[in-house]
Design a protein around this motif. Structure first.
Motif, PDB file in Angstrom:
ATOM      1  N   PRO A  88     -54.314  14.449  13.615  1.00 41.69           N
ATOM      2  CA  PRO A  88     -54.215  15.426  12.518  1.00 41.69           C
ATOM      3  C   PRO A  88     -55.208  15.074  11.407  1.00 41.69           C
ATOM      4  CG  PRO A  88     -52.044  14.655  13.191  1.00 41.69           C
ATOM      5  CD  PRO A  88     -53.038  13.774  13.873  1.00 41.69           C
ATOM      6  N   ARG A  89     -55.596  16.076  10.610  1.00 36.00           N
ATOM      7  CA  ARG A  89     -56.609  15.860   9.574  1.00 36.00           C
ATOM      8  C   ARG A  89     -56.199  14.804   8.548  1.00 36.00           C
ATOM      9  NH1 ARG A  89     -59.080  21.875   8.059  1.00 36.00           N
ATOM     10  NH2 ARG A  89     -60.035  22.267  10.109  1.00 36.00           N
ATOM     11  N   ASP A  90     -54.932  14.772   8.207  1.00 38.46           N
ATOM     12  CA  ASP A  90     -54.512  13.788   7.206  1.00 38.46           C
ATOM     13  C   ASP A  90     -54.660  12.363   7.728  1.00 38.46           C
ATOM     14  OD1 ASP A  90     -52.417  14.347   9.042  1.00 38.46           O
ATOM     15  OD2 ASP A  90     -50.964  13.418   7.692  1.00 38.46           O
ATOM     16  N   LEU A  91     -54.423  12.166   9.027  1.00 38.37           N
ATOM     17  CA  LEU A  91     -54.607  10.830   9.604  1.00 38.37           C
ATOM     18  C   LEU A  91     -56.083  10.504   9.739  1.00 38.37           C
ATOM     19  CD1 LEU A  91     -51.848  10.538  12.365  1.00 38.37           C
ATOM     20  CD2 LEU A  91     -51.805   9.765   9.989  1.00 38.37           C
ATOM     21  N   GLN A  92     -56.895  11.498  10.081  1.00 39.37           N
ATOM     22  CA  GLN A  92     -58.342  11.264  10.141  1.00 39.37           C
ATOM     23  C   GLN A  92     -58.864  10.806   8.784  1.00 39.37           C
ATOM     24  OE1 GLN A  92     -60.695  14.428  11.951  1.00 39.37           O
ATOM     25  NE2 GLN A  92     -58.969  15.046  13.230  1.00 39.37           N
ATOM     26  N   ALA A  93     -58.344  11.442   7.705  1.00 37.16           N
ATOM     27  CA  ALA A  93     -58.773  11.058   6.353  1.00 37.16           C
ATOM     28  C   ALA A  93     -58.362   9.625   6.037  1.00 37.16           C
ATOM     29  CB  ALA A  93     -58.159  12.017   5.337  1.00 37.16           C
ATOM     30  N   ARG A  94     -57.183   9.207   6.493  1.00 34.32           N
ATOM     31  CA  ARG A  94     -56.713   7.837   6.236  1.00 34.32           C
ATOM     32  C   ARG A  94     -57.578   6.802   6.942  1.00 34.32           C
ATOM     33  NH1 ARG A  94     -50.650   6.765   7.491  1.00 34.32           N
ATOM     34  NH2 ARG A  94     -51.309   4.725   6.668  1.00 34.32           N
ATOM     35  N   LEU A  95     -58.223   7.220   8.032  1.00 33.08           N
ATOM     36  CA  LEU A  95     -59.019   6.283   8.832  1.00 33.08           C
ATOM     37  C   LEU A  95     -60.512   6.429   8.585  1.00 33.08           C
ATOM     38  CD1 LEU A  95     -57.107   6.637  12.234  1.00 33.08           C
ATOM     39  CD2 LEU A  95     -56.838   4.861  10.505  1.00 33.08           C
ATOM     40  N   ASP A  96     -60.889   7.211   7.551  1.00 35.42           N
ATOM     41  CA  ASP A  96     -62.299   7.492   7.284  1.00 35.42           C
ATOM     42  C   ASP A  96     -62.913   6.358   6.464  1.00 35.42           C
ATOM     43  OD1 ASP A  96     -64.725   8.680   7.132  1.00 35.42           O
ATOM     44  OD2 ASP A  96     -64.172  10.158   5.595  1.00 35.42           O
ATOM     45  N   CYS A  97     -63.247   5.275   7.179  1.00 37.01           N
ATOM     46  CA  CYS A  97     -63.862   4.119   6.527  1.00 37.01           C
ATOM     47  C   CYS A  97     -64.599   3.310   7.583  1.00 37.01           C
ATOM     48  CB  CYS A  97     -62.803   3.253   5.833  1.00 37.01           C
ATOM     49  SG  CYS A  97     -61.403   2.802   6.904  1.00 37.01           S
ATOM     50  N   PRO A  98     -65.715   2.647   7.205  1.00 33.58           N
ATOM     51  CA  PRO A  98     -66.439   1.818   8.170  1.00 33.58           C
ATOM     52  C   PRO A  98     -65.557   0.683   8.676  1.00 33.58           C
ATOM     53  CG  PRO A  98     -67.741   2.191   6.187  1.00 33.58           C
ATOM     54  CD  PRO A  98     -66.356   2.659   5.883  1.00 33.58           C
ATOM     55  N   PRO A  99     -65.590   0.383   9.961  1.00 28.50           N
ATOM     56  CA  PRO A  99     -64.728  -0.694  10.482  1.00 28.50           C
ATOM     57  C   PRO A  99     -65.164  -2.087  10.043  1.00 28.50           C
ATOM     58  CG  PRO A  99     -66.170   0.139  12.200  1.00 28.50           C
ATOM     59  CD  PRO A  99     -66.360   1.048  11.033  1.00 28.50           C
ATOM     60  N   PHE A 100     -66.427  -2.201   9.586  1.00 27.56           N
ATOM     61  CA  PHE A 100     -66.948  -3.524   9.213  1.00 27.56           C
ATOM     62  C   PHE A 100     -67.993  -3.355   8.124  1.00 27.56           C
ATOM     63  CE2 PHE A 100     -70.326  -6.741   9.763  1.00 27.56           C
ATOM     64  CZ  PHE A 100     -69.590  -7.896   9.533  1.00 27.56           C
ATOM     65  N   VAL A 101     -67.947  -4.230   7.124  1.00 30.86           N
ATOM     66  CA  VAL A 101     -68.982  -4.251   6.083  1.00 30.86           C
ATOM     67  C   VAL A 101     -69.440  -5.692   5.889  1.00 30.86           C
ATOM     68  CG1 VAL A 101     -68.201  -2.197   4.852  1.00 30.86           C
ATOM     69  CG2 VAL A 101     -67.199  -4.409   4.284  1.00 30.86           C
ATOM     70  N   ARG A 102     -70.761  -5.836   5.641  1.00 30.38           N
ATOM     71  CA  ARG A 102     -71.300  -7.189   5.486  1.00 30.38           C
ATOM     72  C   ARG A 102     -71.126  -7.716   4.069  1.00 30.38           C
ATOM     73  NH1 ARG A 102     -73.890  -8.850   9.833  1.00 30.38           N
ATOM     74  NH2 ARG A 102     -74.620  -7.335  11.360  1.00 30.38           N
TER      75      ARG A 102
END
Length: 759
Positions: free
Chosen positions: A708-722
């Motif tokens: 669902p769109r609300d869950l997609q928004a919750r997961l909208d972040c890079p999995p790794f940052v340096r």
């Protein structure tokens, strides 16, 4: 004088005859009355049934196992070839249709052979009905006159049988009870074993072979003594000619035919899924003890002819077994090459010593009072034996000690596949070969490695931890746990991971942080709700999978993710019926309960898809080219002792474990021994070949439900940052007057600065 002597002799003869006759009637009456053992009543004979093997079937009606004491399968008279009936009557009881169970003409011959000569093996006067009585009620040793007593008992029973049953029914009963060599009973199983066909399809020459065995089923066994069997077959053919069941010309042609067999010997679990069949046997024995029949007795799995219908799909099971065979033989070759030129047992001497002491040979020698030195000599003495190899079973001459070393160096496996929506178990492979390796690795407990991490992450989501929260990939010492400091398997550190990124790349440092933040007890509590029953210690290392769990438990737990958060109790039996097809047990629906929220289950599927699409299981895409959506997790334990992969598709949840019998036996390097290199290829080949079959073509393009769109928004972040991620609070908007005042103040400061510079 002579007349007086003659009268005396005659009178004496009459007296002796009367005494003998009276003695015989008394003797007969004692037998009839049960003095020498109970004679079955007509009612008992009416309800008398043979012991019949119980049969195990797959969901698609394939017979995969039989449980029995006597390997028997009953058939009706109409299902038996007429050639069998003709050969039987001609050879064993030519006057069968003319007597009532006892052939009076044969009594004199029987009397002289058995009563006077004491020949217990003679049976010339026994009718088929008497032989049936003997089969139904085996002879008992009597304190005296054992043969006459048993013969008379059989005569009485035979007459009662013929007063109850028709001639056809007698023949049917007889042909279903006769021993046919070894543990085989009845014409149907004999026909299947020796000629690979049903009794209805027997030809004249085949029927004659089987009827010929009745005289002595070992002496005339065609598998062991073909020459004797052929001679006996031809004798039966001659008997058929003698009693007009066959003409001379046909008989001559048949007698010139060679003996042709199509042996189909099978053990109890000779078909597919032997480990599953054995596990089910253990459970069914207990179940039968709690189920009472109409006669007040509990059911007997081995004699009551039950039919057990399971959820196993023979097509899926065969592909699972093929994948195990092809990939485990390849992996064993790699393992042998990996250790070639090195001593596998240099640091593992205790493994061999322990295995030797646990062997049946060692225990028997100990019981026999052998000393340690004597036992050592016996274990070092070469003997002939049959050993398992991937090229087929081989006969070798080797010492028992060397055979132990050989078997301990073999890698084994377990595979379990469950349909998540129904909870039906579709495939169960407990090892590489049930004949040589009885231990079922679907149920054995081994460290779960990183396959346990999804349980920890799901517990974190349930506690409310943000899936986009970043965790630093650094080594941390935990003073509250004796300064325990977990490290990553690749010793790579730096940057920050989200939960998805950390799970995809199996980052130990982050997984431990997530467990500590979630709490050890809540994580264990969730594991229990997901169906894991084994002991889980309350220590932080469970984040890395140090708990010893079974493949059955782990696959069951993973079905929770694909089943909208509902934990389901797997089903492997759908129904059990008796001989008359009356239903004794029916199971249509699996029991389930909500273990995690549907939203968090969907998030976990997304996390696990990351492990396949860009993480530790990426070779499912890059090497094996699997196109269906897959969510899964690899697992590797300390020193590469265990390799795991559990993969979820929209259609099946399948887990694979690979390792040696003893954890001390393993690959030396992570690259060779990790789950992605050992267990994952088995899974990949299983799914690849299964999805190529027309019946499962839909598996190739199956998809999970979209997030669902609300869950997609919750997961909208890079999995790794340096770099370090700073989470700054949003700036508040300033008022108009405040902005004017700040601007004026800045101009004033600038003017003062310029004046100062001029000075």
């Amino acid at each position: 004088m002579q007349i007086t002597l003659l009268r005396f002799i005659l009178k004496s003869f009459v007296i002796i005859a009367l005494v003998l006759l009276l003695s015989f009637f008394i003797f007969y009456f004692c037998i009839y009355s049960g003095f020498f053992g109970k004679i079955p009543s007509e009612n008992e004979l009416k309800s008398k049934q043979n012991s019949i093997a119980s049969e195990l079937y797959t969901a698609d009606s394939v017979l995969i196992g039989r449980y029995y004491i006597q390997d028997r399968k009953n058939v009706r008279f109409e299902e038996i070839s007429k050639h069998v009936i003709s050969a039987l009557v001609a050879t064993e009881d030519a006057r069968f249709y003319k007597h009532n169970g006892v052939d009076v003409r044969s009594l004199a011959r029987v009397f002289f052979k058995t009563f006077l000569a004491g020949d217990e093996q003679s049976g010339g006067g026994s009718t088929l009905s008497q032989q049936l009585a003997k089969n139904l009620y085996p002879r008992q040793r009597q304190p005296f006159l054992s043969t006459p007593i048993n013969k008379i008992k059989e005569m009485i029973i035979a007459q009662r049988i013929e007063s109850i049953y028709s001639k056809k029914e007698v023949l049917e009963l007889y042909l279903n009870t006769v021993p046919m060599g070894g543990n085989i009973y009845g014409i149907e199983r004999a026909s299947e074993v020796y000629f690979g066909k049903a009794a209805m399809g027997l030809k004249i020459e085949e029927a004659a072979v089987l009827v010929g065995m009745l005289k002595a089923n070992t002496t005339y066994n065609p598998a062991y003594y073909p020459t004797r069997s052929l001679e006996r077959r031809n004798f039966v053919i001659d008997q058929m000619v003698k009693y007009n069941y066959l003409d001379n010309s046909s008989a001559d042609s048949i007698k010139n035919l060679p003996l042709k067999l199509n042996l189909k010997r099978r053990t109890v679990y000779a078909g597919i899924a032997p480990y599953f069949s054995e596990q089910l046997r253990l459970e069914l024995v207990k179940w039968c003890q709690s189920q009472i029949k109409a006669d007040g007795e509990p059911y007997n799995l081995y004699t009551d002819g039950l039919k057990i219908y399971t959820t196993i799909d023979s097509r899926i099971q065969r592909e699972a077994e093929k994948a195990v065979k092809s990939q485990m033989s390849r992996l064993q070759y790699l393992f042998n090459q990996h250790w070639k030129g090195r001593n596998l047992w240099r640091n593992n001497g205790s493994v061999i010593q322990t295995a030797m002491q646990q062997s049946l040979r060692y225990k028997r020698l100990k019981e026999a009072g052998k000393s340690s030195q004597e036992i050592r000599e016996i274990f070092n003495t070469p003997v002939k034996m049959t050993v398992f190899t991937w090229a087929g079973n081989k006969k070798r001459t080797t010492s028992p000690l060397d055979s132990i070393k050989y078997y301990q160096s073999l890698l084994n496996t377990g595979l379990l596949s469950i349909e998540p929506g129904t909870g039906y178990i579709r495939a169960w492979v407990g090892g590489i070969n049930h004949q040589f390796f009885k231990y079922d690795h679907v149920l054995s407990r081994r460290q779960a490695g990183s396959t346990f991490k999804p349980v920890v992450y799901a517990a974190a989501l349930e506690k409310g931890i943000n899936p986009c929260r970043y965790f630093p990939n650094v080594r941390i010492s935990y003073p509250q746990f004796e300064n325990w400091s977990p490290q990553n398997s690749d010793n790579q550190y730096g940057g920050k991971y989200t939960m998805r990124g950390a799970l995809s790349h199996s980052v130990n440092t982050v997984s431990t942080q997530i467990l500590i933040r979630t709490g050890i007890k809540p994580a264990i509590a969730l594991a229990r709700r997901m169906g894991i029953e084994s002991d889980i210690p309350e220590v932080p290392s469970i984040a890395l999978g140090t708990a010893a769990l079974s493949l059955f438990e782990m696959v069951k737990a993973y079905t929770t993710f694909s089943n909208s958060g509902k934990a389901i109790e797997p089903i492997y039996i759908t129904s059990i019926t008796d001989q008359k097809n009356m239903i004794l047990l029916q199971r249509n629906h699996a029991v389930s309960h909500q273990a995690i929220s549907p939203q968090n289950a969907a998030i976990m599927i997304d996390f696990l898809k990351g492990a396949v699409d860009e993480g530790s299981a990426v070779r499912l895409r890059t090497k094996y080219g699997l196109s269906m959506e897959i969510a899964g997790k690899t697992g590797t334990t300390q020193n590469q002792a265990d390799g795991w992969f559990i993969g979820i598709t929209p259609d099946l949840v399948t887990g694979v474990w690979v390792g040696a019998e003893n954890p001390a036996v393993h690959f030396r390097t992570l690259e060779a021994g990790q789950g992605a290199s050992t267990a994952l290829p088995v899974w990949a080949h299983f799914m690849l070949n299964l999805s190529k079959k027309d019946d499962f073509a839909g598996y190739r393009s199956s998809r999970f439900d979209a997030l669902p769109r609300d869950l997609q928004a919750r997961l909208d972040c890079p999995p790794f940052v340096r770099e370090e991620v700073k989470e700054e609070p949003p700036k508040k908007k300033e008022s108009f007057f405040k902005r004017i005042l700040k601007k004026g103040l800045n101009l004033f400061k600038k003017k003062k600065k310029n004046e100062s510079n001029d000075i």
